[in-house]
Design a protein around this motif. Structure first.
Motif, PDB file in Angstrom:
ATOM      1  N   ALA A  26       0.864  -1.182   0.000  1.00  0.00           N
ATOM      2  CA  ALA A  26       0.000   0.000   0.000  1.00  0.00           C
ATOM      3  C   ALA A  26       0.897   1.227   0.000  1.00  0.00           C
ATOM      4  O   ALA A  26       2.099   1.136   0.280  1.00  0.00           O
ATOM      5  CB  ALA A  26      -0.915  -0.001   1.223  1.00  0.00           C
ATOM      6  N   VAL A  27       0.328   2.374  -0.317  1.00  0.00           N
ATOM      7  CA  VAL A  27       1.109   3.616  -0.342  1.00  0.00           C
ATOM      8  C   VAL A  27       1.757   3.859   1.015  1.00  0.00           C
ATOM      9  O   VAL A  27       2.872   4.372   1.113  1.00  0.00           O
ATOM     10  CB  VAL A  27       0.210   4.804  -0.739  1.00  0.00           C
ATOM     11  CG1 VAL A  27       0.982   6.117  -0.632  1.00  0.00           C
ATOM     12  CG2 VAL A  27      -0.332   4.619  -2.155  1.00  0.00           C
ATOM     13  N   ALA A  28       1.082   3.407   2.073  1.00  0.00           N
ATOM     14  CA  ALA A  28       1.610   3.594   3.436  1.00  0.00           C
ATOM     15  C   ALA A  28       2.941   2.884   3.631  1.00  0.00           C
ATOM     16  O   ALA A  28       3.760   3.302   4.448  1.00  0.00           O
ATOM     17  CB  ALA A  28       0.599   3.090   4.464  1.00  0.00           C
ATOM     18  N   ASP A  29       3.174   1.803   2.870  1.00  0.00           N
ATOM     19  CA  ASP A  29       4.435   1.073   2.991  1.00  0.00           C
ATOM     20  C   ASP A  29       5.614   1.925   2.529  1.00  0.00           C
ATOM     21  O   ASP A  29       6.724   1.795   3.047  1.00  0.00           O
ATOM     22  CB  ASP A  29       4.386  -0.232   2.179  1.00  0.00           C
ATOM     23  CG  ASP A  29       3.324  -1.190   2.706  1.00  0.00           C
ATOM     24  OD1 ASP A  29       3.215  -1.307   3.933  1.00  0.00           O
ATOM     25  OD2 ASP A  29       2.608  -1.789   1.892  1.00  0.00           O
ATOM     26  N   ARG A  31       5.506   5.285   2.699  1.00  0.00           N
ATOM     27  CA  ARG A  31       5.576   6.377   3.671  1.00  0.00           C
ATOM     28  C   ARG A  31       6.262   5.940   4.960  1.00  0.00           C
ATOM     29  O   ARG A  31       6.766   6.754   5.718  1.00  0.00           O
ATOM     30  CB  ARG A  31       4.171   6.883   3.999  1.00  0.00           C
ATOM     31  CG  ARG A  31       3.462   7.545   2.827  1.00  0.00           C
ATOM     32  CD  ARG A  31       2.038   7.874   3.211  1.00  0.00           C
ATOM     33  NE  ARG A  31       1.316   8.507   2.109  1.00  0.00           N
ATOM     34  CZ  ARG A  31      -0.015   8.522   2.009  1.00  0.00           C
ATOM     35  NH1 ARG A  31      -0.747   7.952   2.963  1.00  0.00           N
ATOM     36  NH2 ARG A  31      -0.594   9.107   0.986  1.00  0.00           N
ATOM     37  N   ARG A  32       6.264   4.612   5.216  1.00  0.00           N
ATOM     38  CA  ARG A  32       6.781   4.097   6.467  1.00  0.00           C
ATOM     39  C   ARG A  32       8.301   4.210   6.572  1.00  0.00           C
ATOM     40  O   ARG A  32       8.884   3.916   7.616  1.00  0.00           O
ATOM     41  CB  ARG A  32       6.361   2.624   6.620  1.00  0.00           C
ATOM     42  CG  ARG A  32       6.366   2.140   8.070  1.00  0.00           C
ATOM     43  CD  ARG A  32       6.054   0.646   8.156  1.00  0.00           C
ATOM     44  NE  ARG A  32       4.687   0.370   7.784  1.00  0.00           N
ATOM     45  CZ  ARG A  32       4.328  -0.520   6.858  1.00  0.00           C
ATOM     46  NH1 ARG A  32       5.222  -1.193   6.204  1.00  0.00           N
ATOM     47  NH2 ARG A  32       3.056  -0.717   6.595  1.00  0.00           N
ATOM     48  N   SER A  34      10.170   6.671   6.970  1.00  0.00           N
ATOM     49  CA  SER A  34      10.585   7.576   8.047  1.00  0.00           C
ATOM     50  C   SER A  34      10.500   6.932   9.421  1.00  0.00           C
ATOM     51  O   SER A  34      11.126   7.396  10.372  1.00  0.00           O
ATOM     52  CB  SER A  34       9.724   8.845   8.028  1.00  0.00           C
ATOM     53  OG  SER A  34       8.351   8.508   8.203  1.00  0.00           O
ATOM     54  N   ALA A  35       9.737   5.835   9.528  1.00  0.00           N
ATOM     55  CA  ALA A  35       9.604   5.157  10.813  1.00  0.00           C
ATOM     56  C   ALA A  35      10.811   4.285  11.130  1.00  0.00           C
ATOM     57  O   ALA A  35      11.053   3.951  12.285  1.00  0.00           O
ATOM     58  CB  ALA A  35       8.333   4.308  10.831  1.00  0.00           C
ATOM     59  N   ALA A  96       6.721  -5.788   8.719  1.00  0.00           N
ATOM     60  CA  ALA A  96       6.382  -4.469   8.171  1.00  0.00           C
ATOM     61  C   ALA A  96       7.617  -3.815   7.546  1.00  0.00           C
ATOM     62  O   ALA A  96       7.537  -3.189   6.480  1.00  0.00           O
ATOM     63  CB  ALA A  96       5.810  -3.576   9.268  1.00  0.00           C
ATOM     64  N   THR A 100       8.294  -2.822   3.536  1.00  0.00           N
ATOM     65  CA  THR A 100       8.795  -1.502   3.144  1.00  0.00           C
ATOM     66  C   THR A 100      10.088  -1.619   2.348  1.00  0.00           C
ATOM     67  O   THR A 100      10.264  -0.962   1.309  1.00  0.00           O
ATOM     68  CB  THR A 100       9.016  -0.627   4.390  1.00  0.00           C
ATOM     69  OG1 THR A 100       7.787  -0.514   5.100  1.00  0.00           O
ATOM     70  CG2 THR A 100       9.503   0.757   4.006  1.00  0.00           C
ATOM     71  N   ALA A 157      -5.994  -1.419  -3.345  1.00  0.00           N
ATOM     72  CA  ALA A 157      -6.648  -0.182  -2.909  1.00  0.00           C
ATOM     73  C   ALA A 157      -8.141  -0.185  -3.239  1.00  0.00           C
ATOM     74  O   ALA A 157      -8.956   0.316  -2.469  1.00  0.00           O
ATOM     75  CB  ALA A 157      -5.970   1.020  -3.567  1.00  0.00           C
TER      76      ALA A 157
END
Length: 301
Positions: A26-29, A31-32, A34-35, A96, A100, A157
């Protein structure tokens, strides 16, 4: 490998595998990132810098033929595969982070894989001006790597339930396809197989062991926690061999069966070395837990 298999089945197989990868993203992967800044930098340094240097050293140490040398460098440049996520889950890694890393590595590979492969071709096979991944061929690499991933992400999505149902069947299909591709590549070079395995088998085995070791210890040296280091270990140690085989065998790309041999040999070996690494790490975790429990028990007395 027959021309039909190389021309039609192999690109289709890779498309299925990369589509399956997209179903789990997902797009969140993206964005992650920075985590996990420290873990991401350590793992990407292994993938982009350490592995090519190690692989080049092995190629030189074993004095491989030019085509086998290019095949080894192509393997080193290939990103982690989705199988790394499964191994990470089985042995206590941060899945996770794996997802990423796979996402970022797959995007970066569109640039780094042709770059490293072309450098290897120029270095080891400089006399053949017709071989190489020029712009048009690099665009094909982009198409076979990122387009199916993007389609898979779009499906996830728009239809998350369908994507979840399809994720496991596509993974199983991917494993079967990988086995078919490896068998096809080996069958094509059956007469020369013993010689190739003798020449490249130990190099591929050492490369797998070193990849797994570097994938774990480089993050640990910069104080990345154990679960993330295990994730990095599997991501760096388990390559997308189908991508390496597709580029080596495709008539429109490198069209060289000998270059596919390192990927085929590695594709078999990596399951054994990754499993062994997982059990070693699991035993190490148990030992660490016992050591840490001693002070706690003493404090209770």
């Amino acid at each position: 490998m027959s021309s039909g298999l190389a021309t039609v089945v192999l690109p289709a197989a890779l498309a299925v595998i990369m589509f399956g990868l997209g179903l789990g993203l997902a797009v969140a992967d993206f964005r992650r990132v920075s985590a996990y800044p420290k873990a991401m930098i350590a793992a990407l340094a292994c993938q982009m810098l350490v592995l090519p240097v190690v692989c080049y050293g092995l190629v030189r140490a074993f004095d491989l033929s030019p085509a086998l040398a290019v095949g080894m460098m192509l393997l080193a440049a290939s990103p982690g595969g989705t199988t790394a996520n499964l191994f990470s889950h089985l042995f206590g890694g941060d899945v996770a982070l794996n997802v990423t890393l796979t996402a970022i590595n797959s995007v970066l590979a569109v640039v780094t894989l042709p770059l490293i492969t072309n450098l290897a071709l120029d270095h080891f096979m400089s006399g053949d001006d017709e071989i190489g991944l020029q712009f048009g061929k690099t665009a094909q690499v982009f198409a076979i790597v990122l387009v199916p991933v993007a389609i898979g992400m779009l499906v996830k999505a728009r239809a998350a339930a369908f994507a979840d149902r399809m994720h496991k069947p596509v993974k199983i299909t991917s494993a079967l396809i990988l086995a078919l591709v490896i068998v096809g590549a080996i069958a094509k070079e059956a007469e020369n197989l013993a010689g190739y395995v003798e020449k490249v088998g130990l190099a591929a085995l050492l490369f797998s062991v070193i990849s797994l070791t570097a994938g774990y210890w480089v993050p640990r040296l910069v104080k990345v926690d154990r679960r993330q280091a295990i994730a990095s270990c599997m991501e760096i140690g388990i390559h997308n061999t189908t991508l390496a085989l597709a580029i080596a065998l495709s008539p429109s790309l490198l069209d060289n069966t000998e270059m596919a041999i390192p990927g085929a040999v590695y594709g078999v070996l990596m399951f054994f070395t990754a499993t062994a690494a997982g059990f070693v790490l699991r035993r190490g975790e148990g030992a660490s837990a016992r050591i840490e429990s001693v002070p706690a028990q003493e404090a209770q007395r």
